[in-house]
Design a protein around this motif. Structure first.
Motif, PDB file in Angstrom:
ATOM      1  N   GLY A  77      52.039  10.721 138.195  1.00 38.21           N
ATOM      2  CA  GLY A  77      51.324  10.414 139.431  1.00 38.21           C
ATOM      3  C   GLY A  77      50.114  11.271 139.724  1.00 38.21           C
ATOM      4  N   GLY A  78      49.675  12.045 138.772  1.00 38.22           N
ATOM      5  CA  GLY A  78      48.526  12.914 138.996  1.00 38.22           C
ATOM      6  C   GLY A  78      47.213  12.150 138.965  1.00 38.22           C
ATOM      7  N   THR A  79      46.213  12.722 139.599  1.00 42.10           N
ATOM      8  CA  THR A  79      44.869  12.140 139.630  1.00 42.10           C
ATOM      9  C   THR A  79      43.973  12.892 138.652  1.00 42.10           C
ATOM     10  N   VAL A  80      42.723  12.520 138.630  1.00 43.52           N
ATOM     11  CA  VAL A  80      41.742  13.209 137.785  1.00 43.52           C
ATOM     12  C   VAL A  80      41.658  14.687 138.168  1.00 43.52           C
ATOM     13  N   TYR A  81      41.857  14.991 139.445  1.00 45.48           N
ATOM     14  CA  TYR A  81      41.820  16.383 139.899  1.00 45.48           C
ATOM     15  C   TYR A  81      42.956  17.196 139.266  1.00 45.48           C
ATOM     16  N   GLY A  82      44.120  16.593 139.175  1.00 48.97           N
ATOM     17  CA  GLY A  82      45.250  17.251 138.526  1.00 48.97           C
ATOM     18  C   GLY A  82      45.007  17.438 137.039  1.00 48.97           C
ATOM     19  N   GLN A  83      44.401  16.444 136.413  1.00 51.34           N
ATOM     20  CA  GLN A  83      44.096  16.533 134.983  1.00 51.34           C
ATOM     21  C   GLN A  83      43.083  17.636 134.702  1.00 51.34           C
ATOM     22  N   LYS A  84      42.041  17.671 135.527  1.00 52.09           N
ATOM     23  CA  LYS A  84      41.028  18.726 135.355  1.00 52.09           C
ATOM     24  C   LYS A  84      41.633  20.094 135.669  1.00 52.09           C
ATOM     25  N   GLY A  85      42.474  20.144 136.681  1.00 51.74           N
ATOM     26  CA  GLY A  85      43.136  21.400 137.022  1.00 51.74           C
ATOM     27  C   GLY A  85      44.031  21.896 135.895  1.00 51.74           C
ATOM     28  N   ALA A  86      44.746  20.969 135.242  1.00 54.78           N
ATOM     29  CA  ALA A  86      45.608  21.352 134.114  1.00 54.78           C
ATOM     30  C   ALA A  86      44.774  21.933 132.979  1.00 54.78           C
ATOM     31  N   THR A  87      43.610  21.345 132.735  1.00 55.07           N
ATOM     32  CA  THR A  87      42.724  21.854 131.676  1.00 55.07           C
ATOM     33  C   THR A  87      42.207  23.248 132.024  1.00 55.07           C
ATOM     34  N   VAL A  88      41.759  23.419 133.263  1.00 56.06           N
ATOM     35  CA  VAL A  88      41.272  24.736 133.704  1.00 56.06           C
ATOM     36  C   VAL A  88      42.412  25.751 133.656  1.00 56.06           C
ATOM     37  N   GLY A  89      43.603  25.345 134.082  1.00 57.69           N
ATOM     38  CA  GLY A  89      44.762  26.231 134.042  1.00 57.69           C
ATOM     39  C   GLY A  89      45.102  26.685 132.632  1.00 57.69           C
ATOM     40  N   LEU A  90      44.966  25.775 131.670  1.00 57.85           N
ATOM     41  CA  LEU A  90      45.225  26.131 130.274  1.00 57.85           C
ATOM     42  C   LEU A  90      44.201  27.144 129.790  1.00 57.85           C
ATOM     43  N   ILE A  91      42.932  26.922 130.115  1.00 59.14           N
ATOM     44  CA  ILE A  91      41.876  27.834 129.673  1.00 59.14           C
ATOM     45  C   ILE A  91      42.051  29.212 130.310  1.00 59.14           C
ATOM     46  N   VAL A  92      42.321  29.248 131.606  1.00 55.52           N
ATOM     47  CA  VAL A  92      42.548  30.530 132.289  1.00 55.52           C
ATOM     48  C   VAL A  92      43.806  31.198 131.737  1.00 55.52           C
ATOM     49  N   GLY A  93      44.826  30.395 131.459  1.00 51.31           N
ATOM     50  CA  GLY A  93      46.083  30.919 130.938  1.00 51.31           C
ATOM     51  C   GLY A  93      45.936  31.636 129.607  1.00 51.31           C
ATOM     52  N   ILE A  94      44.954  31.228 128.822  1.00 51.38           N
ATOM     53  CA  ILE A  94      44.715  31.875 127.525  1.00 51.38           C
ATOM     54  C   ILE A  94      44.453  33.366 127.714  1.00 51.38           C
ATOM     55  N   PHE A  95      43.757  33.708 128.796  1.00 52.46           N
ATOM     56  CA  PHE A  95      43.368  35.095 129.030  1.00 52.46           C
ATOM     57  C   PHE A  95      44.416  35.911 129.780  1.00 52.46           C
ATOM     58  N   THR A  96      45.505  35.278 130.175  1.00 52.90           N
ATOM     59  CA  THR A  96      46.517  35.986 130.952  1.00 52.90           C
ATOM     60  C   THR A  96      47.820  36.197 130.186  1.00 52.90           C
ATOM     61  N   GLY A  97      47.811  35.909 128.903  1.00 52.66           N
ATOM     62  CA  GLY A  97      48.991  36.166 128.088  1.00 52.66           C
ATOM     63  C   GLY A  97      49.878  34.944 127.915  1.00 52.66           C
ATOM     64  N   PRO A  98      51.012  35.150 127.244  1.00 53.66           N
ATOM     65  CA  PRO A  98      51.891  34.020 126.922  1.00 53.66           C
ATOM     66  C   PRO A  98      52.367  33.224 128.134  1.00 53.66           C
ATOM     67  N   TRP A  99      52.706  33.918 129.227  1.00 51.12           N
ATOM     68  CA  TRP A  99      53.172  33.191 130.403  1.00 51.12           C
ATOM     69  C   TRP A  99      52.054  32.380 131.018  1.00 51.12           C
ATOM     70  N   GLY A 100      50.850  32.884 130.935  1.00 50.51           N
ATOM     71  CA  GLY A 100      49.700  32.139 131.440  1.00 50.51           C
ATOM     72  C   GLY A 100      49.453  30.872 130.649  1.00 50.51           C
ATOM     73  N   ILE A 101      49.652  30.958 129.340  1.00 47.22           N
ATOM     74  CA  ILE A 101      49.476  29.786 128.480  1.00 47.22           C
ATOM     75  C   ILE A 101      50.529  28.730 128.814  1.00 47.22           C
ATOM     76  N   ILE A 102      51.736  29.183 129.092  1.00 42.99           N
ATOM     77  CA  ILE A 102      52.832  28.251 129.383  1.00 42.99           C
ATOM     78  C   ILE A 102      52.701  27.662 130.784  1.00 42.99           C
ATOM     79  N   LEU A 103      52.413  28.521 131.768  1.00 48.60           N
ATOM     80  CA  LEU A 103      52.383  28.072 133.161  1.00 48.60           C
ATOM     81  C   LEU A 103      51.008  27.609 133.636  1.00 48.60           C
ATOM     82  N   GLY A 104      49.957  27.945 132.892  1.00 46.81           N
ATOM     83  CA  GLY A 104      48.598  27.590 133.304  1.00 46.81           C
ATOM     84  C   GLY A 104      48.388  26.113 133.585  1.00 46.81           C
ATOM     85  N   PRO A 105      48.788  25.218 132.678  1.00 44.93           N
ATOM     86  CA  PRO A 105      48.587  23.790 132.962  1.00 44.93           C
ATOM     87  C   PRO A 105      49.325  23.328 134.215  1.00 44.93           C
ATOM     88  N   PHE A 106      50.527  23.844 134.418  1.00 41.64           N
ATOM     89  CA  PHE A 106      51.304  23.474 135.607  1.00 41.64           C
ATOM     90  C   PHE A 106      50.589  23.915 136.880  1.00 41.64           C
TER      91      PHE A 106
END
Length: 160
Positions: A77-106
């Motif tokens: 049920g997500g919108t384009v905003y959720g999709q873009k947010g998941a992508t940004v979360g993944l990219i930011v998560g890369i720089f915050t360690g393993p937990w960031g990579i796992i939880l970033g998209p969420f």
């Protein structure tokens, strides 16, 4: 020369496996490069058909890896905003360690949905869950491919 190619190939297999869950490394392509390096030794001779099929699998998996989290976000049920947010979360998560990579998209999907519509927290959580499941599915798919490639590398190297 064979020793160098085998060592480089084994390094590609190992780094490729790590790249299955570390987004900054292209996991399956690196693992496939390991198979290709082993092919160029005098010890192992993979068929051209094998190399082409495995290359096609790598291309398909690499493309699917980008679309599965988006699909998961949409499916829940997500919108384009959720999709873009998941992508940004993944990219930011890369720089915050393993937990960031796992939880970033969420977290990214939830924040993206809340930016779009801050009244529906339940929908935002659902979208984040979809992004998280998509990320896990893509990661699992890459890990399986890299394990299969590692098996082909090791078995050919031992028996070759």
């Amino acid at each position: 020369m064979d020793i160098l190619l085998i060592a480089l190939g084994l390094t590609c297999i190992i780094v490729g496996f790590l790249g299955s869950f570390l987004p900054v490394l292209p996991g399956p392509p690196l693992s496939w490069a390991g198979l290709l390096l082993l092919h160029f030794t005098t010890k192992v001779d993979y068929s051209i058909q094998f190399l082409v099929i495995t290359a096609i699998v790598v291309i398909i998996v690499s493309i699917m890896d980008y679309y599965i989290p988006i699909w998961g976000t949409k499916k829940y049920g997500g919108t384009v905003y959720g999709q873009k947010g998941a992508t940004v979360g993944l990219i930011v998560g890369i720089f915050t360690g393993p937990w960031g990579i796992i939880l970033g998209p969420f977290v990214g999907a939830v924040v993206g949905e809340l930016i779009h519509d801050n009244r529906d927290f339940q929908k935002a959580l659902k979208s984040g869950f979809g992004a998280f499941l998509g990320f896990l599915a893509g990661t699992l798919m890459k890990i399986i491919i890299c394990i299969v490639f590692a098996y082909y590398f090791i078995s050919a190297w031992i028996t070759g």
